[in-house]
Every structure is written in C-alpha cells, then in structure tokens.
Enzyme design. Sequence first.
Site, PDB file in Angstrom:
ATOM      1  CE1 TYR A 118     -43.904  30.712  27.158  1.00  0.00           C
ATOM      2  CE2 TYR A 118     -41.958  30.284  28.492  1.00  0.00           C
ATOM      3  CZ  TYR A 118     -42.903  29.858  27.577  1.00  0.00           C
ATOM      4  OH  TYR A 118     -42.839  28.583  27.077  1.00  0.00           O
ATOM      5  CG  ASN A 141     -47.856  29.835  16.814  1.00  0.00           C
ATOM      6  OD1 ASN A 141     -48.493  30.192  15.840  1.00  0.00           O
ATOM      7  ND2 ASN A 141     -46.536  29.814  16.854  1.00  0.00           N
ATOM      8  CG  HIS A 150     -38.782  27.251  17.762  1.00  0.00           C
ATOM      9  ND1 HIS A 150     -39.582  27.540  16.669  1.00  0.00           N
ATOM     10  CD2 HIS A 150     -37.524  27.646  17.427  1.00  0.00           C
ATOM     11  CE1 HIS A 150     -38.826  28.083  15.718  1.00  0.00           C
ATOM     12  NE2 HIS A 150     -37.572  28.159  16.157  1.00  0.00           N
TER      13      HIS A 150
END
Length: 184
Positions: A118, A141, A150
């Site tokens: 992230y 998303n 993912h």
Amino acid sequence: MDSHGQYEQQVVWTVVASDLGPLLLAATGEGLVNVVFHATGPVRDKALARLASRLGAEPVEAPGSPLLTEATGQLRDYFAGGRQAFELPLDWSLISGFSRQVLRELASGVPFGTVVGYGDLADRVGQPGAAQAVGTAMGANPLPLVVPCHRVVESDGGIGGFGGGLETKRKLLALEGVLPEPLF
C-alpha cells in the site's frame, strides 16, 4: 431511440460464472465500468441500483453485447491460466481524484504475478505516507480483477483487505503464482 447521445449513456450488464462464483460485468459506451463479486440476488440487485443512480441510466441485461462478450472471454482465459493482462476499454467514471490516480497506476504498473505494498503504491503516485488512502482506493475499486487490487498487500507480509473477501484474494494470488494454492 437511435440518437447517439442516448446510446452512449446506455449501461449493459451480464452475470458470468467464474472460479470465484458469479461475477457481474457492466459496461457503458466508454468501456467496462463495473465488476462485482458474489453477484447473486441481493448483491446483484444492489449493484444494479447503484449503477443506475451513479450513471443516470437503467442498466439493461445484454450478455451478447460485444464488450461484455469480449470481457467474459478474457476472464475465462485468465482463470484458465492463459491470460495475464486484460485488454479492455475501461470507463473510469465511477471513481475520481486520488483513487482514480492510484487505480490507474495499479492497472498499468503492477503486472500479473507481482504484488505491491500500500505504501509503495502511495509513493508511486507521489503521495508518500498515504498508504491508508491507497487502502481506501482499493476498497472503492469499481473494476476489481481487471484493475488488480488483489495485488496490493501489506508491507509486513500480511495479505491486506479485499472487497471480494480474503478467500477470493488468496485464490487470485495463488492463480497468479504469488501464494501457494490454498489447501481448502
């Protein structure tokens, strides 16, 4: 009804079977606009109502639409291990600002079989320290799978969250060779 403007606003959808259960695919004249996991009954109906209110057009079931047919074929190839990247026009109108910027970077810069943290993704879009905002963008998303949220994981090795459920995220990462195949 043959006015070009009306056609452009049309939203078409279908539900297709996948290795992860039923997926709702929706498209506009621009491109694929939404992918929804676990698209049975109430989940599907809620997604269609949300699309109608966000896009200002009642979605029409049209499994034979060229774009949905192409998307279905590419998803089938992906699950069969024969496709690593989706080549579909995308309609980004359901997401804007920072989230759109992050998702575009994810779509173009994090290929099949790789993962990104992230925080790393925040750095890539010039927003160091915005890891939490990246997590929020992933949760929002509208095009999961095709825009591969993912593939975003925690820097400490944790799998992170996933709108389609952690089991779904594990299966996708296993399919891409990032994780061992789940035992159950």
